[in-house]
Design a protein around this motif. Structure first.
Motif, short mmCIF file in Angstrom:
data_model
loop_
_atom_site.label_atom_id
_atom_site.label_comp_id
_atom_site.label_asym_id
_atom_site.label_seq_id
_atom_site.Cartn_x
_atom_site.Cartn_y
_atom_site.Cartn_z
N SER A 90 12.19 2.21 50.45
CA SER A 90 13.24 2.84 50.23
C SER A 90 13.59 4.02 51.44
N LYS A 91 12.41 4.46 51.99
CA LYS A 91 12.56 5.45 53.15
C LYS A 91 12.97 4.59 54.39
N ASP A 92 12.58 3.38 54.57
CA ASP A 92 13.07 2.41 55.55
C ASP A 92 14.44 2.03 55.53
N PHE A 93 14.96 1.80 54.10
CA PHE A 93 16.24 1.43 53.92
C PHE A 93 17.29 2.58 54.30
N LYS A 94 16.95 3.83 53.84
CA LYS A 94 17.62 5.20 54.13
C LYS A 94 17.73 5.24 55.72
N LYS A 95 16.59 5.05 56.51
CA LYS A 95 16.49 5.19 57.60
C LYS A 95 17.44 4.09 58.39
N ILE A 96 17.39 2.94 58.10
CA ILE A 96 18.37 2.04 58.62
C ILE A 96 19.84 2.51 58.42
N ASN A 97 20.40 2.71 57.23
CA ASN A 97 21.54 3.07 56.98
C ASN A 97 22.17 4.31 57.57
N SER A 98 21.22 5.34 57.96
CA SER A 98 21.62 6.39 58.48
C SER A 98 21.89 6.13 60.16
N LEU A 99 20.94 5.05 60.55
CA LEU A 99 21.36 4.58 61.92
C LEU A 99 22.52 3.71 62.09
N MET B 239 5.75 -6.06 61.20
CA MET B 239 5.51 -6.97 59.88
C MET B 239 4.30 -6.03 59.27
N ILE B 240 3.11 -6.51 59.65
CA ILE B 240 2.06 -6.03 59.05
C ILE B 240 1.54 -4.48 59.44
N GLN B 241 2.30 -4.15 60.30
CA GLN B 241 2.23 -2.65 61.00
C GLN B 241 2.77 -1.60 59.94
N ARG B 242 3.64 -2.04 59.01
CA ARG B 242 4.55 -1.41 58.30
C ARG B 242 3.40 -0.83 57.05
N ILE B 243 3.60 0.49 56.59
CA ILE B 243 2.74 0.65 55.55
C ILE B 243 3.00 -0.02 54.47
N GLN B 244 4.02 -0.40 53.96
CA GLN B 244 4.41 -1.19 52.83
C GLN B 244 3.90 -2.58 52.69
N SER B 245 3.79 -2.94 53.96
CA SER B 245 3.13 -4.48 54.19
C SER B 245 1.74 -4.42 53.79
N LEU B 246 1.00 -3.20 54.12
CA LEU B 246 -0.41 -2.82 53.74
C LEU B 246 -0.47 -2.78 52.31
N TYR B 247 0.26 -1.97 51.84
CA TYR B 247 0.34 -1.91 50.24
C TYR B 247 0.60 -3.13 49.42
N MET B 248 1.22 -4.09 50.11
CA MET B 248 1.49 -5.45 49.34
C MET B 248 0.33 -6.37 49.71
N PRO C 198 3.15 -10.97 46.53
CA PRO C 198 3.09 -10.08 47.67
C PRO C 198 3.05 -10.49 48.93
N PHE C 199 2.32 -11.78 49.07
CA PHE C 199 2.50 -12.47 50.49
C PHE C 199 3.78 -13.05 50.80
N VAL C 200 4.45 -13.33 49.92
CA VAL C 200 5.88 -13.84 50.17
C VAL C 200 6.69 -12.70 50.67
N MET C 201 6.51 -11.51 49.88
CA MET C 201 7.10 -10.12 50.31
C MET C 201 6.95 -9.87 51.72
N ILE C 202 5.80 -9.86 52.11
CA ILE C 202 5.31 -9.42 53.68
C ILE C 202 6.14 -10.36 54.56
N TRP C 203 6.22 -11.59 54.24
CA TRP C 203 7.07 -12.44 55.21
C TRP C 203 8.60 -12.23 55.29
N LEU C 204 9.03 -11.55 54.48
CA LEU C 204 10.64 -11.23 54.12
C LEU C 204 10.80 -9.76 54.85
N PHE C 205 10.02 -9.34 55.91
CA PHE C 205 10.24 -8.08 56.31
C PHE C 205 11.59 -7.62 56.83
N LEU D 171 4.15 2.71 45.56
CA LEU D 171 4.16 3.21 46.97
C LEU D 171 5.00 2.44 47.90
N ALA D 172 4.74 1.13 47.80
CA ALA D 172 5.46 0.11 48.68
C ALA D 172 7.12 0.39 48.36
#
Length: 146
Positions: free
Chosen positions: A133-142, A1-10, A56-63, A127-128
């Protein structure tokens, strides 16, 4: 959750907007009198700043739901652009009103750093979105590999 870079941006965006809610936006000097102008002096501006600080706090919890998180990032971008525009318009109106009312006195309106916090938040949200989008592409490729 918080270890992802987009969570830090948020999180950084939320902290910056929380500072913008409670720090003075401008110092108005009329002769020897100094007063501060806060976001909570105008209720609409305060509501806009508080919503853009809480979202942004709400978005962090919707990881777990990246698509909803990305949609909320775009909503936050719209809120931040609106907040930045509101800051500039509000401060220019105050400055013009003060200058017109006290035309003979020494009048200075100095904007402070919280005025640029929404602009920094816009960059952080972009940046978030890029990291999401990078995470979304990675999940779709998996998912295609399965």
């Amino acid at each position: 959750m918080i270890q992802r870079i987009q969570s830090l941006y948020m999180l950084l965006t939320a902290v910056l907007m929380a500072f913008a809610a409670f720090k003075p936006l401008a110092h108005i000097t009329i002769g020897s009198d100094v007063s501060d102008l806060f976001a909570y002096d105008l209720i609409y501006l305060e509501i806009l700043v508080v919503i853009s600080a809480l979202l942004p706090f709400v978005m962090i919890w919707l990881f777990k739901d990246l698509l909803t998180q990305m949609r909320l990032c775009f909503a936050e971008l719209v809120l931040l652009v609106g907040t930045q525009a509101f800051f500039i318009v509000y401060l220019k109106r105050i400055e013009n009103g003060v200058l017109a009312q006290f035309s003979g006195a020494d009048v200075f309106v100095n904007m402070t750093t919280p005025v640029v916090f929404p602009a920094v938040g816009i960059v952080l949200m972009l940046l978030a979105v890029r990291a999401l989008s990078k995470d979304f592409k990675k999940i779709n490729s998996l998912n295609r590999i399965r």
